[in-house]
Every structure is written in structure tokens, then in C-alpha cells.
Design a protein around this motif. Sequence first.
Motif, short mmCIF file in Angstrom:
data_model
loop_
_atom_site.label_atom_id
_atom_site.label_comp_id
_atom_site.label_asym_id
_atom_site.label_seq_id
_atom_site.Cartn_x
_atom_site.Cartn_y
_atom_site.Cartn_z
N THR A 31 0.85 -1.20 0.00
CA THR A 31 0.00 0.00 0.00
C THR A 31 0.88 1.25 0.00
OG1 THR A 31 -1.61 -1.30 1.26
CG2 THR A 31 -2.00 1.05 1.13
N VAL A 32 1.64 1.40 -1.08
CA VAL A 32 2.61 2.49 -1.17
C VAL A 32 2.46 3.20 -2.51
CG1 VAL A 32 4.29 1.38 0.37
CG2 VAL A 32 4.40 0.93 -2.10
N ASP A 33 3.00 4.43 -2.56
CA ASP A 33 3.04 5.14 -3.83
C ASP A 33 4.35 4.81 -4.55
OD1 ASP A 33 5.05 6.68 -2.64
OD2 ASP A 33 3.75 8.42 -2.31
N ILE A 111 -4.40 -2.79 -2.06
CA ILE A 111 -3.47 -3.92 -1.96
C ILE A 111 -3.16 -4.43 -3.36
CG2 ILE A 111 -3.24 -6.32 -1.19
CD1 ILE A 111 -4.81 -5.63 1.29
N GLN A 112 -1.90 -4.75 -3.59
CA GLN A 112 -1.50 -5.32 -4.88
C GLN A 112 -1.94 -6.78 -4.98
OE1 GLN A 112 0.35 -3.91 -7.66
NE2 GLN A 112 -0.53 -5.81 -8.46
N ASP A 113 -2.75 -7.08 -5.98
CA ASP A 113 -3.13 -8.46 -6.29
C ASP A 113 -2.11 -9.03 -7.27
OD1 ASP A 113 -4.87 -10.75 -6.26
OD2 ASP A 113 -5.59 -10.14 -8.24
N ILE A 114 -2.18 -10.35 -7.55
CA ILE A 114 -1.22 -10.93 -8.50
C ILE A 114 -1.90 -11.66 -9.65
CG2 ILE A 114 0.58 -11.09 -6.75
CD1 ILE A 114 0.06 -14.16 -6.80
N PRO A 145 -2.10 -2.35 -10.94
CA PRO A 145 -2.00 -3.19 -12.13
C PRO A 145 -2.19 -4.67 -11.83
CG PRO A 145 -0.11 -1.70 -11.94
CD PRO A 145 -0.86 -1.62 -10.65
N ASN A 146 -2.68 -5.39 -12.82
CA ASN A 146 -2.56 -6.84 -12.78
C ASN A 146 -1.14 -7.14 -13.24
OD1 ASN A 146 -2.48 -9.62 -13.54
ND2 ASN A 146 -4.72 -9.63 -13.59
N PRO A 147 -0.28 -7.69 -12.38
CA PRO A 147 1.14 -7.81 -12.74
C PRO A 147 1.43 -8.82 -13.83
CG PRO A 147 0.72 -8.90 -10.65
CD PRO A 147 -0.54 -8.18 -11.02
N ILE A 148 0.45 -9.69 -14.14
CA ILE A 148 0.69 -10.69 -15.19
C ILE A 148 -0.20 -10.43 -16.40
CG2 ILE A 148 1.53 -12.38 -13.54
CD1 ILE A 148 -1.10 -13.86 -13.73
N TRP A 216 8.42 -3.07 -7.14
CA TRP A 216 7.73 -4.28 -6.68
C TRP A 216 7.92 -4.41 -5.18
CZ3 TRP A 216 4.17 -7.57 -8.34
CH2 TRP A 216 3.99 -8.78 -7.65
N VAL A 217 6.82 -4.50 -4.45
CA VAL A 217 6.85 -4.76 -3.03
C VAL A 217 6.19 -6.12 -2.81
CG1 VAL A 217 6.05 -4.00 -0.75
CG2 VAL A 217 6.74 -2.31 -2.48
N LEU A 218 6.81 -6.98 -2.01
CA LEU A 218 6.26 -8.31 -1.78
C LEU A 218 4.84 -8.21 -1.23
CD1 LEU A 218 9.49 -8.67 -1.51
CD2 LEU A 218 8.91 -10.75 -0.24
N PRO A 219 3.81 -8.70 -1.93
CA PRO A 219 2.46 -8.69 -1.36
C PRO A 219 2.26 -9.78 -0.32
CG PRO A 219 2.43 -9.54 -3.60
CD PRO A 219 3.84 -9.12 -3.34
#
Length: 395
Positions: A31-33, A111-114, A145-148, A216-219
Motif C-alpha cells: 500500500t505504497v506510492d 493492496i497489490q493483487d497478483i 496493475p494486474n502484474p501478469i 515491486w513490493v512483496l504482497p
Amino acid sequence: MTIRTGCEQFLADGTYRRFGQRVGLICNPTTVDSQLRHLALTLRNLPDVELVRLFAPEHGIWGTEQDMIAVNESIDPIIGIPVTSLYGTTEDSLRPPIETLVDLDCIIFDIQDIGSRYYTFIYTMMLCMEVAALVGTHFVVLDRPNPIGGAVEGNLVQPELSSFVGMHPIATRHGMTPGELARMFAAERHMDLELTVIPLKNWSRMSTYRDTGLPWVLPSPNMPTPETALVYPGQCLLEGTNVSEGRGTTRPFELFGAPWIEPVILAEELAKQQLPGVMFRPLYIQPTFHKFRGQRCGGLQIHVHQPALFQPLRTSITLLSTLYRLWPADLQWRTEVYEFVGDRLAIDLLFGDGRIRRAIEDGQEPNDIMDMMEADRLSFIERRAEFLLYPEIST
């Protein structure tokens, strides 16, 4: 063009002021910029926002808990406000108590999803949306973003196999962002919810995460790189087996193994399949924790050399079929409780359809198994279209 996340769009030009003063935040280390400033710290320091409480998904606010380890309620040591756990010791703990939302003007999900159906953060979002709808709290999704990318693979979860690794009928690799999924969940689950999605700026569905230029931050603790995310829609299936998915190694999910695997034989058999975009390197691993801790295991590393061609689900179904054919007495399905479910096999929960496991057991060809999923895949592509916020790609 510079890509801006929903988080940055939310903070730009005072947009955040539209959503009231008393705020809750569902967050984790991602949860970062783009400058790695955590949104909780930013909100805490804004004079016209009162950050009332944080909500912790699986792995916790700071990503310290391993998989399927309960997150405790606490006062956050950095932010200094209460933390409500959304991942405790029971299935009921996955849903926030009504009293934790009723005093908020809005609750924010960032939150970053994968991009995989099994990854639990999207269901944390969905369950919080349902409670927000009950109490009338505005729900805000800051999109990422969707990272994949936007490609779609796999089938839909059957109702009898619904679980925290598949609570809504979406494809295994869904190709959607959290904001798009929130729109789908709200509509298809008939939520009477005030929902706002703050979209990404300048993101393309064809992009990989590396293309975005974002850090990239580890989700989660075992998701160290975007490359891990790319293999995960297939390799997470190993959680439903007695093969190590590489937890306790430096490249989880890309590395995998078991004491009974002969790595050169497996690599040669998989090479015969001519799977697109991927190569396999035989090796040995010795996990430091989790399955086969301290034991020498034969296995492979997955090397994705053409991400646009790589099909993670097809690759791992081929892997499982090959393991079952070569070592039928050794490969076993997990029977222990998995994500709060003890009366169904973990592999069936992950596949979302018991027919796929049975097809592997019956020795069906991997291509035939993928064909079993094709109708679901195409129907999902059609279903998701109205909820997409970013241009579609050829699928």
C-alpha cells in the motif's frame, strides 16, 4: 507515459476529501506510492482525515505472517491505531465485524493483487464490500496493475468447491485488476453498495509489471518478484500435493521439488511437451521451512523466457500429469485442512472442479484437460467485459 496507481490518483489534487473524514484502510506492505511512501502514514498526517483503524488481510499489515497463519488484532507499532484482523483462526474471522465499519465514512482497499483466483486478497476485499453494503459505508478501491497482464486461463469454481481460494466464479488466471473485480463482485453478488474505484492512469492490459516502472513490493512473504506472480496461477496447485512449491527457498513457486523426484528425467519429459515460453532446469533444493524442511529434494526451476507466450496453468497441469505418470505411488494429494476446509481435497478447492483431478488420475492428456476448461474460459471473458476499466486485449 508514467503510470500512476489509484493510490496516487486518490491523493492528487485533494481527491481524498470527497470521501469523508473518518477512514478505515485495508492494507499491507504494497500500500505504497511510487516513492514507497505507505498510504497509512500519509493519511495519518493529513489534517482533514482521521485514520480510525487498519484492517489486516492474510500475512498481516507488514507481511510478517506465513501462509495460513492467523493474524492477531493489535495496535499497529508504526501507525499507532487499532488493527482489525481479517484472517484469524476460523472462517468467520475473514469477514470484518459490523462494529468496525459502522463508525466510518469510508473504507479504502489498496493492496497489490497478483492476477490469480487463489490469491486471497480479492476475497478479503469482497467480504469487506458485503459488510460495507450492510452498514452503508462507502467502499473505495484504489486500483493497481494486474502484474501478469490481461490474459485469461482456466475454469470457473463450482459452487460445492467454493472456499477462500475461490469464493466467486472467476477464471484461474482472470486478467483483471482489483478495481475491475470489485465492480464484478458488487454487480454479480447484488450488493447495495456505494462503490468508487479510483482507476490507474496510463496502464495497459498488455503490460507486464516490469513494464510499469513501479517498484515491486512483496504482497506476501513468498511472492518476492513479478516473475513469481507469473508462474503462480499454475504452481500454486502444488499446495494441494506433497510436492514442495519452493517455500523455504529463495525462489518459491519457480523452484519446486520432492525427495522422490529425479530431476533430469522430469526435465526431459517436460521438454518433450514443447510448452510455450518456458524452459526447465533440473536441480536439487533443500527447503529451510515448510514441506521437506532440511531434506534434499529433486526438482526443477521454471525459467520463463517469453512471458507473452507462457501459459502458467497449462504448464503446471502438464507438470502434475507428468509427475502422476512417472511416480504414481509417490505423488499424493494433500488431505490436511486447507484454508479452513477439511472435508474436501485441497487440490479440488484449487482447481475448483473435481473433474480436473480425476482427469489427471485417469491419465488424460494435458491438452485434453485444458480443452475441458475452454467453455468456462470463453464464458468468463464474455462476462467480465462490462466490468473492465482498461482496454481489452486479444485472448
